[in-house]
Write an enzyme that holds these catalytic residues in place. Structure first.
Site, mmCIF file in Angstrom:
data_model
loop_
_atom_site.group_PDB
_atom_site.id
_atom_site.type_symbol
_atom_site.label_atom_id
_atom_site.label_comp_id
_atom_site.label_asym_id
_atom_site.label_seq_id
_atom_site.Cartn_x
_atom_site.Cartn_y
_atom_site.Cartn_z
ATOM 1 N N SER A 204 0.838 -1.198 0.000
ATOM 2 C CA SER A 204 0.000 0.000 0.000
ATOM 3 C C SER A 204 0.869 1.242 0.000
ATOM 4 O O SER A 204 2.022 1.218 0.443
ATOM 5 C CB SER A 204 -0.890 0.031 1.247
ATOM 6 O OG SER A 204 -0.137 0.382 2.399
ATOM 7 N N ASP A 205 0.323 2.344 -0.515
ATOM 8 C CA ASP A 205 0.938 3.623 -0.209
ATOM 9 C C ASP A 205 0.738 3.857 1.286
ATOM 10 O O ASP A 205 -0.153 3.268 1.917
ATOM 11 C CB ASP A 205 0.318 4.744 -1.046
ATOM 12 C CG ASP A 205 1.284 5.907 -1.236
ATOM 13 O OD1 ASP A 205 2.226 6.044 -0.435
ATOM 14 O OD2 ASP A 205 1.095 6.687 -2.190
ATOM 15 N N TRP A 206 1.560 4.716 1.847
ATOM 16 C CA TRP A 206 1.602 4.873 3.306
ATOM 17 C C TRP A 206 0.319 5.564 3.782
ATOM 18 O O TRP A 206 0.139 6.760 3.606
ATOM 19 C CB TRP A 206 2.844 5.660 3.688
ATOM 20 C CG TRP A 206 4.039 4.821 4.009
ATOM 21 C CD1 TRP A 206 4.792 4.903 5.151
ATOM 22 C CD2 TRP A 206 4.642 3.772 3.220
ATOM 23 N NE1 TRP A 206 5.815 3.972 5.121
ATOM 24 C CE2 TRP A 206 5.747 3.269 3.946
ATOM 25 C CE3 TRP A 206 4.353 3.204 1.983
ATOM 26 C CZ2 TRP A 206 6.555 2.238 3.486
ATOM 27 C CZ3 TRP A 206 5.151 2.178 1.508
ATOM 28 C CH2 TRP A 206 6.240 1.698 2.249
ATOM 29 N N GLY B 294 -2.699 4.284 2.770
ATOM 30 C CA GLY B 294 -3.649 4.115 1.680
ATOM 31 C C GLY B 294 -4.692 3.040 1.904
ATOM 32 O O GLY B 294 -5.512 2.794 1.021
#
Length: 729
Positions: A232-234, A236
């Site tokens: 995941s994006d941080w 997200g």
């Protein structure tokens, strides 16, 4: 380890140990399982080098000296080289330094399309064309992963704006998704064999991209056969069950409440309380762990045979300098002011804050704690030596008014607070606006003082070079630009310089297009230099003084104004809770070309100090035993000038009688050709069937229509040299 051994390892793990492997236990690492010899999985930003280290559970700086490292050219600068070999060499350096810093995955490269020139993270991306981005990302990924390091191709998908990036819901046609926004990701996965993919913050069709079933399960896993790690994006991730079921392997965030992540205690609780079928949940968790262990195994993290890597190897700086050299785009040289002759320039005036500004430490998560960065001012001193007097005047005042990270404080707090940027209280926003007003007043006062000093100094200089453009106050994660105007009052300064010195050389250091309409008609000489890494200032000076012949080409169109942008004219930008990509496939030159919209500088454009001509275009449908859709293209490139140089030959394809609406032409192949003075080379390129396909939404697949197609040999999207028709059965 073989497959059976991996499965045996999974069977020995407890449920808690499995969960510890699929979510962050530090800001940039998961938890390992020491009793089974499974190490933590360590990641690092970012696309322009390995980011400095932070505390494991806060964004506080470590405060030690070991994490200074190489500052690489931005992906936009890399794309501007149109040189696959340099993409590979840059990737090798990035991978080697990632491993040398003890990381397992570098959160790079970024390949989102430049839908609009106003996106704050455009400098991290590879321009507006899926063919160019796909061709450049493959060698970049291969170079990274040679070093027992995983790349992480991001942000999957449609992260084309920073405004409301955390929740904006993208409405896009399936055709545009497939033809424009996915090809670079697909190439990175299928051809580059990337081991990591990062989900985007935004939503697609109502579902967050970090746990979007259609993107991650159906397209990435099933269609493309991706078996690596989806991270995941941080911050997200937004739903435990969706994160479990929809293709995500590893959840990361900017907060230190690690056990409260969606794939941590909340998932365990849902299993224990029977809110999720235990058997299904365990199978999905095992699948995530299997992906992680397979990548760890491929990186030799489990067998002790891993490459150690290194960083700050001075032998690598030559490759970084070459990339910076080839990224410089000469936009205008009407009066042949360039190249300057060092013997005739005894007094050089450099004007502009960017001439003396180091850019590495800005941009959000792309920031780098650079071992060094050669500014343009330093670069000109290094190239010219002691026989030339170099006078520097800032010309305008940069008071850092734009950067969302600066407005939030230092980068440590800004990183975490960025998740709440769209929820800032009215009081906070008003306080920020008040600070901006005070800074603006100071800016105007200082600008007038600096402008007068620069104009006076220009009168007796042998040459005047303005180095301005953007900074990471504007080219930055977390915010989009309001318009394409140059900040800090630069337009007025440039106009004043041109009044006094019409031969002023204008150099723009940018990550996105800027509006030059206020003065470009009066400027005879304009260069674009990007954020070109630690050797960028030296490379620029080499180009200006003719030690290097410029060979960069624009990876993105420079429109005259943002009001000409197709996302504004035909679609929406930035939208609100949702944004509609009404321009469909017509982004960048596809729009300007098809709808006959005048541009400042077209996609693929760039000048040289020599003259190259291309001729003899011929096409041949290759015989495959069946109805062939592969076409061989040959042509000659000749350097008729008096110095060595390079031409970027661009092959576009146009459907003469399209059955669906298509762009006037589309880039399908290119080759950078290096030639000595007087030399001619024959170039052979092959177009496979994908060069002639379009995505048919009814049949949900790519298809080719029989008929006549034009093969166009061009120097840019606006300069076609020769055209040949070809018939496909």
């Amino acid at each position: 380890m073989n497959k059976d051994q991996i499965e045996g390892l999974i069977s020995e793990l407890t449920l808690q140990e499995k969960l510890d492997m699929v979510h962050g236990n530090e800001l940039f690492a998961t938890k390992g399982v020491e009793r089974l010899g499974i190490p933590p999985f360590r990641t690092s930003d970012g696309p322009m080098g390995v980011r400095r280290d932070f505390q494991t559970d806060s964004w506080a700086n470590i405060g030690l000296s070991y994490d200074y490292d190489s500052y690489l050219p931005s992906n936009t600068a890399l794309a501007a080289t149109w040189n696959r070999d340099l993409a590979y060499e840059t990737g090798k350096i990035l991978g080697k330094e990632t491993r040398g810093r003890g990381k397992d995955m570098i959160l790079a490269p970024s390949v989102n399309m430049m839908r609009t020139p106003l996106c704050g993270r455009n400098f991290e991306y590879m321009g507006e064309d899926p063919c160019l981005a796909a061709e450049m990302v493959v060698p970049l990924v291969k170079g990274i992963e040679e070093n027992d390091v995983s790349s992480c191709v991001k942000h999957f998908a449609l992260n084309n704006q920073e405004t409301r990036r955390l929740d904006v819901d993208v409405e896009v046609s399936e055709r545009a998704l497939r033809e424009i926004y996915l090809p670079a990701f697909e190439a990175a996965v299928k051809k580059g064999k990337a081991k990591g993919v990062m989900g985007a913050y935004n939503k697609l069709r109502g579902s967050h991209c970090c746990h979007n079933d259609y993107l991650l399960n159906q397209i990435l896993r099933e269609e493309w056969g991706f078996e690596g790690i989806v991270i995941s994006d941080w911050g997200g991730v937004h739903d435990t069950e969706e994160a479990l079921m929809n293709g995500l392997d590893m959840e990361m965030s900017v907060m230190n409440n690690f056990n409260e992540y969606f794939l941590a205690d909340p998932l365990m609780k849902m299993i224990e309380e029977g809110k999720i079928d235990r058997e299904i949940a365990i199978a999905k968790i095992d699948e995530k762990v299997r992906h992680i262990l397979n990548v760890m195994n491929a990186l030799h993290m489990l067998d002790g045979e891993r490459y150690a890597g290194t960083y700050n190897d001075y032998q690598d700086k030559a490759a970084l300098r070459q990339t910076a050299r080839e990224s410089v785009v000469l936009l205008k040289n009407d009066n042949h002011v360039l190249p300057l002759d060092a013997k005739k320039v005894k007094k050089l005036l450099l004007v502009g804050d960017n001439a003396n500004r180091q850019q590495a430490s800005g941009g959000g998560s792309a920031e780098i704690k650079a071992l060094y960065e050669i500014t343009p001012l330093m670069g000109f001193h290094m190239v010219l030596g002691g026989n030339t007097e170099i006078v520097y005047k800032p010309g305008y005042y940069n008071n850092d008014v734009g950067n969302i990270w600066a407005n939030m404080g230092d980068s440590e707090s800004g990183q975490a607070d960025s998740l709440n940027q769209d929820k800032e209280s009215t009081a906070v926003k008003e306080a920020q606006e008040e600070k901006k007003r005070a800074r603006q007043a100071l800016q105007e006062e200082m600008n007038e003082k600096y402008r007068k000093e620069a104009i006076e100094a220009a009168k007796d200089a042998d040459a005047v070079i303005f180095v301005g453009g953007l900074t990471h106050d504007f080219d930055t994660e977390g915010q989009d630009r309001a318009d394409m105007k140059l900040p800090y009052g630069q337009d007025a300064l440039i106009a004043s310089l041109l009044e006094v010195r019409p031969d002023t050389i204008v150099v723009l250091q940018v990550g996105s297009p800027v509006d030059m309409s206020a003065w470009s008609h009066r400027a005879s000489t304009i260069c674009c230099s990007w954020y070109a890494g630690m050797e960028g200032g030296y490379a620029l000076a080499e180009v200006i003084f003719g030690k290097v012949n410029p060979s960069g080409r624009l990876p993105e169109t420079f429109p005259i104004t943002e009001q000409d942008c197709p996302a504004v004219v035909l679609g929406e930008f930035p939208g609100g809770a949702s944004v509609k990509y009404g321009e469909d496939i017509f982004i960048g030159y596809r729009y300007y070309d098809t709808y006959d919209v005048k541009t400042a500088f077209p996609f693929g454009y760039g000048l040289s100090y020599t003259e190259c001509v291309m001729s003899g275009l011929a096409v041949n449908v290759l015989e495959d035993g069946e109805q062939s859709k592969r076409v061989e293209v040959t042509f000659n490139v000749s350097n008729i000038g008096d110095r060595s140089g390079a031409e970027v030959a661009q092959i576009y394809v146009a459907d003469k009688l399209p059955k669906v609406k298509k762009a006037a032409k589309e880039l399908k192949a290119f080759e950078k050709v290096f030639l000595e003075a007087g030399e001619t080379k024959q170039v052979r390129l092959e177009l496979d069937e994908s060069a002639f396909t379009y995505y048919d939404e009814e049949s949900r697949c790519f298809k080719i229509d029989a008929g006549y197609y034009m093969i166009l040999l061009a120097k840019s999207a606006e300069e076609v040299v020769e055209v040949v028709d070809v018939k496909l059965a």
